[in-house]
Design an enzyme around this catalytic site. Structure first.
Site, mmCIF file in Angstrom:
data_model
loop_
_atom_site.group_PDB
_atom_site.id
_atom_site.type_symbol
_atom_site.label_atom_id
_atom_site.label_comp_id
_atom_site.label_asym_id
_atom_site.label_seq_id
_atom_site.Cartn_x
_atom_site.Cartn_y
_atom_site.Cartn_z
ATOM 1 N N LYS A 1 34.210 28.530 44.208
ATOM 2 C CA LYS A 1 35.660 29.369 43.773
ATOM 3 C C LYS A 1 36.814 28.362 44.719
ATOM 4 C CE LYS A 1 34.193 34.029 43.467
ATOM 5 N NZ LYS A 1 34.312 35.462 43.966
ATOM 6 N N PHE B 1 41.521 45.412 42.814
ATOM 7 C CA PHE B 1 41.786 43.995 42.933
ATOM 8 C C PHE B 1 41.505 42.982 41.730
ATOM 9 C CE2 PHE B 1 36.870 45.072 43.179
ATOM 10 C CZ PHE B 1 36.496 44.150 41.999
ATOM 11 N N ARG C 1 21.883 35.209 43.649
ATOM 12 C CA ARG C 1 22.589 36.341 44.271
ATOM 13 C C ARG C 1 22.006 36.240 45.851
ATOM 14 N NH1 ARG C 1 26.903 38.917 41.521
ATOM 15 N NH2 ARG C 1 26.505 40.424 42.847
ATOM 16 N N THR D 1 28.780 40.535 48.614
ATOM 17 C CA THR D 1 30.110 40.263 48.136
ATOM 18 C C THR D 1 31.012 40.079 49.326
ATOM 19 O OG1 THR D 1 29.622 41.535 46.208
ATOM 20 C CG2 THR D 1 31.995 41.198 46.822
ATOM 21 N N ARG E 1 27.709 32.883 51.396
ATOM 22 C CA ARG E 1 29.117 33.831 51.830
ATOM 23 C C ARG E 1 29.373 34.185 53.096
ATOM 24 N NH1 ARG E 1 28.774 37.761 46.553
ATOM 25 N NH2 ARG E 1 30.553 36.392 45.038
ATOM 26 N N ASN F 1 35.473 34.713 48.586
ATOM 27 C CA ASN F 1 34.158 34.472 49.171
ATOM 28 C C ASN F 1 33.479 33.483 48.874
ATOM 29 O OD1 ASN F 1 34.035 35.232 46.608
ATOM 30 N ND2 ASN F 1 33.132 37.318 46.902
ATOM 31 N N HIS G 1 31.027 32.477 42.972
ATOM 32 C CA HIS G 1 30.481 33.423 42.062
ATOM 33 C C HIS G 1 29.257 33.300 41.570
ATOM 34 C CE1 HIS G 1 30.894 36.147 38.320
ATOM 35 N NE2 HIS G 1 29.916 35.206 37.901
HETATM 36 P P1 ADP Z 1 30.195 39.887 43.027
HETATM 37 O O1 ADP Z 1 31.033 38.630 42.955
HETATM 38 O O2 ADP Z 1 29.543 39.873 44.492
HETATM 39 O O3 ADP Z 1 29.382 40.161 41.838
HETATM 40 P P2 ADP Z 1 32.033 41.813 42.121
HETATM 41 O O4 ADP Z 1 31.578 41.418 40.665
HETATM 42 O O5 ADP Z 1 31.955 43.185 42.514
HETATM 43 O O6 ADP Z 1 31.187 41.097 43.029
HETATM 44 O O7 ADP Z 1 33.421 41.400 42.478
HETATM 45 C C1 ADP Z 1 34.026 40.077 41.752
HETATM 46 C C2 ADP Z 1 34.912 39.399 42.788
HETATM 47 O O8 ADP Z 1 35.907 40.135 42.923
HETATM 48 C C3 ADP Z 1 34.182 39.136 44.099
HETATM 49 O O9 ADP Z 1 33.406 38.106 44.214
HETATM 50 C C4 ADP Z 1 35.411 39.092 45.233
HETATM 51 O O10 ADP Z 1 35.904 37.685 44.826
HETATM 52 C C5 ADP Z 1 36.361 40.131 44.090
HETATM 53 N N1 ADP Z 1 36.421 41.462 45.144
HETATM 54 C C6 ADP Z 1 35.332 42.389 44.982
HETATM 55 N N2 ADP Z 1 35.601 43.331 45.613
HETATM 56 C C7 ADP Z 1 36.859 43.427 46.009
HETATM 57 C C8 ADP Z 1 37.710 43.881 46.943
HETATM 58 N N3 ADP Z 1 37.314 45.299 47.297
HETATM 59 N N4 ADP Z 1 38.793 43.717 47.295
HETATM 60 C C9 ADP Z 1 39.117 42.317 47.030
HETATM 61 N N5 ADP Z 1 38.278 41.568 46.175
HETATM 62 C C10 ADP Z 1 37.489 41.880 45.918
HETATM 63 MG MG MG Z 2 29.943 40.335 39.888
#
Ligand code: ADP
Ligand code: MG
Length: 138
Positions: free
Chosen positions: A9, A57, A85, A91, A102, A112, A115
């Site tokens: 990212k 978000f 993962r 996350t 992360r 973070n 992706h």
């Molecule tokens: P992951 O990337 O672990 O699969 P998600 O698919 O739930 O997580 O979310 C996609 C992306 O959105 C996250 O990697 C993060 O950058 C952002 N994100 C997730 N939850 C939040 C939150 N509560 N506040 C701000 N950004 C968030």
């Molecule tokens: Mg995701």
């Protein structure tokens, strides 16, 4: 062998961490079989994260993901989706295991560092978003 879509990212590319993060994948048995550096438009980020369009978000996430360069990549390996993962960690970097990408490089729940696809089915869709078959070295 399974494939998964990974993105380094904008927060991580800004800190010149692409190579450091790539070595985490390789050290853990995943192979980078396609890779490109690019900057998404806001519209492209909106499309990529469409599944999150109802989340609070969403808009901030899409602004962030289009704010700088990313490295999109296809990772290949046994159980690549789950393995990636695990290598990425939770996350929220604050909740991620020590030694995960992360935990080590994420700055916040939004910024973070990486992706990773969450299922084999989504991996196929996400890979097709960034890459043509010709660009993937199976
Ligand atoms: P992951 O990337 O672990 O699969 P998600 O698919 O739930 O997580 O979310 C996609 C992306 O959105 C996250 O990697 C993060 O950058 C952002 N994100 C997730 N939850 C939040 C939150 N509560 N506040 C701000 N950004 C968030
Ligand atoms: Mg995701």
């Amino acid at each position: 062998m399974q494939k998964t879509l990974s993105i380094i990212k904008p927060d991580a590319t800004a800190r010149n961490l692409a190579g450091t993060i790539n070595s985490r994948f390789e050290q853990n048995g995943l192979r980078i079989i396609a890779q490109k550096r690019l900057q998404l438009t806001k519209a492209q980020a909106n499309k990529f994260y469409e599944v999150h369009k109802d989340k609070a978000f969403y808009d901030s996430l899409c602004e962030f993901m289009s704010s700088g360069q990313i490295v999109a990549q296809v990772l290949s390996g046994e159980d690549a989706v789950t393995k990636n993962r695990e290598i990425m960690g939770a996350t929220n970097p604050a909740n991620a295991e020590i030694g995960t990408i992360r935990r080590d490089f994420g700055e916040s729940i939004e910024h973070n560092a990486v992706h990773g696809s969450d299922s084999e089915e989504n991996a196929e869709t996400e890979i097709a978003f960034f890459f043509s078959g010709l660009e993937i070295m199976e």
